[in-house]
Scaffold this motif. Structure first.
Motif, PDB file in Angstrom:
ATOM      1  N   LEU A   8      59.125  66.923  54.086  1.00 31.08           N
ATOM      2  CA  LEU A   8      60.334  66.699  53.548  1.00 31.08           C
ATOM      3  C   LEU A   8      60.331  67.840  52.479  1.00 31.08           C
ATOM      4  O   LEU A   8      59.760  67.958  51.655  1.00 31.08           O
ATOM      5  N   MET A  13      55.091  64.571  58.940  1.00 32.74           N
ATOM      6  CA  MET A  13      56.403  64.684  58.453  1.00 32.74           C
ATOM      7  C   MET A  13      56.370  65.466  57.150  1.00 32.74           C
ATOM      8  O   MET A  13      55.196  65.365  56.543  1.00 32.74           O
ATOM      9  N   TYR A  45      57.941  75.244  55.861  1.00 38.03           N
ATOM     10  CA  TYR A  45      58.334  74.183  56.945  1.00 38.03           C
ATOM     11  C   TYR A  45      58.095  74.242  58.193  1.00 38.03           C
ATOM     12  O   TYR A  45      57.400  73.349  58.897  1.00 38.03           O
ATOM     13  N   THR A  98      55.446  71.925  59.944  1.00 39.11           N
ATOM     14  CA  THR A  98      55.893  71.079  61.187  1.00 39.11           C
ATOM     15  C   THR A  98      55.123  71.514  62.516  1.00 39.11           C
ATOM     16  O   THR A  98      55.020  70.724  63.551  1.00 39.11           O
ATOM     17  N   SER A 129      50.603  61.005  51.231  1.00 42.92           N
ATOM     18  CA  SER A 129      51.663  61.765  51.002  1.00 42.92           C
ATOM     19  C   SER A 129      51.368  62.571  49.790  1.00 42.92           C
ATOM     20  O   SER A 129      50.532  62.322  48.906  1.00 42.92           O
TER      21      SER A 129
END
Length: 87
Positions: A87, A85, A74, A78, A57
């Motif tokens: 966030l 993932m 983002y 993605t 992460s």
């Protein structure tokens, strides 16, 4: 119709990016964010690993300038196959 953002820009904004653990993934996560946010200081990046070490992460804290900038980041994250993932 204009979209209202709950954020006030500019602001510090953390982005968490998860993928398979490797030095390549960590560098890739930084590169994808820097493409839209400019160079990041080493202190603006935090990395942690899953208990078994299989996943990483990467949290980058950027100086966000607009909602459009965040949306672009983002979308870029993605769209990348190595990013599991964001966030």
């Amino acid at each position: 119709m204009s979209e209202e953002s709950l954020l006030e820009f500019p602001c510090d904004f953390p982005i968490k990016i998860m993928g398979k653990a490797s030095s390549h993934f960590i560098a890739l996560a930084r590169e994808l964010v820097e493409k839209h946010a400019g160079p990041l200081a080493d202190e603006a990046i935090a990395t942690s690993f899953s208990r078994n070490g299989k996943f990483a992460s990467v949290t980058t804290t950027i100086q966000a300038e607009s909602q459009e900038q965040l949306d672009s980041i983002y979308r870029e994250l993605t769209a990348n196959d190595e990013v599991l993932m964001a966030l």
